[in-house]
Write a protein that holds these residues in place. Structure first.
Motif, PDB file in Angstrom:
ATOM      1  N   LEU A   7      55.325  38.534  22.071  1.00  0.00           N
ATOM      2  CA  LEU A   7      54.797  39.216  23.251  1.00  0.00           C
ATOM      3  C   LEU A   7      55.872  39.308  24.323  1.00  0.00           C
ATOM      4  O   LEU A   7      56.661  38.380  24.501  1.00  0.00           O
ATOM      5  CB  LEU A   7      53.594  38.457  23.803  1.00  0.00           C
ATOM      6  CG  LEU A   7      52.378  38.345  22.909  1.00  0.00           C
ATOM      7  CD1 LEU A   7      51.308  37.484  23.574  1.00  0.00           C
ATOM      8  CD2 LEU A   7      51.815  39.718  22.573  1.00  0.00           C
ATOM      9  N   SER A   8      55.881  40.419  25.042  1.00  0.00           N
ATOM     10  CA  SER A   8      56.842  40.603  26.119  1.00  0.00           C
ATOM     11  C   SER A   8      56.730  39.485  27.160  1.00  0.00           C
ATOM     12  O   SER A   8      57.742  38.953  27.631  1.00  0.00           O
ATOM     13  CB  SER A   8      56.623  41.965  26.785  1.00  0.00           C
ATOM     14  OG  SER A   8      57.515  42.136  27.852  1.00  0.00           O
ATOM     15  N   ASP A   9      55.512  39.097  27.514  1.00  0.00           N
ATOM     16  CA  ASP A   9      55.324  38.015  28.489  1.00  0.00           C
ATOM     17  C   ASP A   9      55.866  36.691  27.962  1.00  0.00           C
ATOM     18  O   ASP A   9      56.454  35.904  28.705  1.00  0.00           O
ATOM     19  CB  ASP A   9      53.839  37.839  28.825  1.00  0.00           C
ATOM     20  CG  ASP A   9      53.286  38.994  29.650  1.00  0.00           C
ATOM     21  OD1 ASP A   9      54.080  39.776  30.185  1.00  0.00           O
ATOM     22  OD2 ASP A   9      52.057  39.106  29.743  1.00  0.00           O
ATOM     23  N   TYR A  10      55.678  36.447  26.677  1.00  0.00           N
ATOM     24  CA  TYR A  10      56.175  35.210  26.062  1.00  0.00           C
ATOM     25  C   TYR A  10      57.706  35.203  26.087  1.00  0.00           C
ATOM     26  O   TYR A  10      58.331  34.199  26.410  1.00  0.00           O
ATOM     27  CB  TYR A  10      55.657  35.124  24.628  1.00  0.00           C
ATOM     28  CG  TYR A  10      55.814  33.777  23.978  1.00  0.00           C
ATOM     29  CD1 TYR A  10      54.846  32.788  24.130  1.00  0.00           C
ATOM     30  CD2 TYR A  10      56.925  33.488  23.196  1.00  0.00           C
ATOM     31  CE1 TYR A  10      54.975  31.549  23.533  1.00  0.00           C
ATOM     32  CE2 TYR A  10      57.068  32.249  22.589  1.00  0.00           C
ATOM     33  CZ  TYR A  10      56.094  31.283  22.762  1.00  0.00           C
ATOM     34  OH  TYR A  10      56.228  30.050  22.169  1.00  0.00           O
ATOM     35  N   LEU A  11      58.305  36.344  25.763  1.00  0.00           N
ATOM     36  CA  LEU A  11      59.763  36.489  25.813  1.00  0.00           C
ATOM     37  C   LEU A  11      60.276  36.267  27.235  1.00  0.00           C
ATOM     38  O   LEU A  11      61.299  35.610  27.443  1.00  0.00           O
ATOM     39  CB  LEU A  11      60.178  37.865  25.303  1.00  0.00           C
ATOM     40  CG  LEU A  11      61.661  38.212  25.377  1.00  0.00           C
ATOM     41  CD1 LEU A  11      62.492  37.261  24.532  1.00  0.00           C
ATOM     42  CD2 LEU A  11      61.892  39.660  24.936  1.00  0.00           C
ATOM     43  N   LEU A  12      59.562  36.791  28.220  1.00  0.00           N
ATOM     44  CA  LEU A  12      59.955  36.611  29.618  1.00  0.00           C
ATOM     45  C   LEU A  12      60.013  35.126  29.979  1.00  0.00           C
ATOM     46  O   LEU A  12      60.996  34.660  30.568  1.00  0.00           O
ATOM     47  CB  LEU A  12      58.966  37.338  30.536  1.00  0.00           C
ATOM     48  CG  LEU A  12      59.219  37.204  32.034  1.00  0.00           C
ATOM     49  CD1 LEU A  12      60.528  37.874  32.434  1.00  0.00           C
ATOM     50  CD2 LEU A  12      58.058  37.798  32.816  1.00  0.00           C
ATOM     51  N   TYR A  13      58.991  34.364  29.595  1.00  0.00           N
ATOM     52  CA  TYR A  13      58.998  32.930  29.884  1.00  0.00           C
ATOM     53  C   TYR A  13      60.103  32.215  29.115  1.00  0.00           C
ATOM     54  O   TYR A  13      60.738  31.298  29.636  1.00  0.00           O
ATOM     55  CB  TYR A  13      57.635  32.302  29.587  1.00  0.00           C
ATOM     56  CG  TYR A  13      56.611  32.637  30.638  1.00  0.00           C
ATOM     57  CD1 TYR A  13      56.764  32.196  31.950  1.00  0.00           C
ATOM     58  CD2 TYR A  13      55.495  33.407  30.335  1.00  0.00           C
ATOM     59  CE1 TYR A  13      55.835  32.505  32.925  1.00  0.00           C
ATOM     60  CE2 TYR A  13      54.555  33.717  31.306  1.00  0.00           C
ATOM     61  CZ  TYR A  13      54.734  33.268  32.601  1.00  0.00           C
ATOM     62  OH  TYR A  13      53.810  33.570  33.572  1.00  0.00           O
ATOM     63  N   PHE A  14      60.354  32.642  27.880  1.00  0.00           N
ATOM     64  CA  PHE A  14      61.443  32.043  27.106  1.00  0.00           C
ATOM     65  C   PHE A  14      62.776  32.241  27.830  1.00  0.00           C
ATOM     66  O   PHE A  14      63.566  31.306  27.974  1.00  0.00           O
ATOM     67  CB  PHE A  14      61.513  32.648  25.698  1.00  0.00           C
ATOM     68  CG  PHE A  14      62.735  32.234  24.935  1.00  0.00           C
ATOM     69  CD1 PHE A  14      62.837  30.965  24.385  1.00  0.00           C
ATOM     70  CD2 PHE A  14      63.805  33.117  24.772  1.00  0.00           C
ATOM     71  CE1 PHE A  14      63.984  30.574  23.692  1.00  0.00           C
ATOM     72  CE2 PHE A  14      64.943  32.737  24.081  1.00  0.00           C
ATOM     73  CZ  PHE A  14      65.033  31.462  23.533  1.00  0.00           C
ATOM     74  N   LEU A  15      63.029  33.460  28.306  1.00  0.00           N
ATOM     75  CA  LEU A  15      64.294  33.751  28.968  1.00  0.00           C
ATOM     76  C   LEU A  15      64.410  33.043  30.320  1.00  0.00           C
ATOM     77  O   LEU A  15      65.511  32.698  30.750  1.00  0.00           O
ATOM     78  CB  LEU A  15      64.479  35.258  29.119  1.00  0.00           C
ATOM     79  CG  LEU A  15      64.693  35.996  27.794  1.00  0.00           C
ATOM     80  CD1 LEU A  15      64.642  37.503  28.002  1.00  0.00           C
ATOM     81  CD2 LEU A  15      66.010  35.585  27.147  1.00  0.00           C
TER      82      LEU A  15
END
Length: 198
Positions: A79-87
């Motif tokens: 998910l884009s939101d999950y990727l955002l938190y990862f970054l």
């Protein structure tokens, strides 16, 4: 089930530079740009080494140029939101190209969704921190004889927000370092376990 991916297997990384939407500037030929879709993660290359990370998620389609890196997720995997938190958690360096080889452990989309919803709720709470504290501190002007109670409530609010921030930081570390996934592989996933700190 948890799967490990290199970032370049599940996202498209595009280098470019922020520019206005070019359909308004179609008569200007000298711009070179790349159009990226909504939900793309945007990194400002010149801000990667600073302590304040310049990481954004675009809400609409945008055009980018040189000093911007766009990361477009395959949302069937991450998910884009999950990727955002990862970054936001990941240690970015000046050389954004190392992102191609960064690894991320991913649970199923349903688990990613629950984690993201919880993190979003914490973020929203933290975003409204100052407004809530200011509102509570302003109560004595409307009511008499409540100054002591307001002082106590304000102190409790500060402690609560500190706990929420600690929970957020702990959760990012626990999820993206992999400790949380080791636990859920052994037991059933539960959103309540997200902020348990050992």
């Amino acid at each position: 089930m948890i799967k490990r991916y290199r970032l370049n297997e599940i996202v498209l990384i595009v280098a470019g530079l922020s520019a206005p939407n070019m359909h308004y500037f179609s008569n200007i030929k000298r711009f070179k740009y790349v159009k990226v879709p909504a939900k793309t993660i945007i990194l400002a290359k010149n801000g990667m080494s600073s302590t304040e990370k310049n990481i954004y998620q675009c809400e609409t389609e945008v055009c980018i140029k040189n000093d911007i890196v766009a990361i477009i997720p395959d949302e069937s995997i991450i998910l884009s939101d999950y990727l955002l938190y990862f970054l936001k958690w990941y240690q970015l360096s000046n050389d954004w190209q190392h992102l191609y080889y960064a690894t991320v452990d991913l649970p199923e989309i349903e688990v990613q969704t629950e984690i993201v919803q919880f993190l979003n709720a914490l973020q929203l709470l933290m975003k409204n921190k100052e407004a809530l504290i200011t509102a509570v501190e302003g109560l004595p002007q409307h009511f008499s004889n409540i100054s002591l109670q307001v002082e106590n409530h304000t102190s409790d609010l500060h402690r609560g927000f500190n706990q929420a921030q600690n929970c957020y930081n702990s959760l990012l570390h626990k999820v993206f370092k992999g400790d949380f996934f080791k636990e859920i592989q052994e037991t059933h996933f539960s959103i309540e376990r997200l902020c348990e700190i050992k």
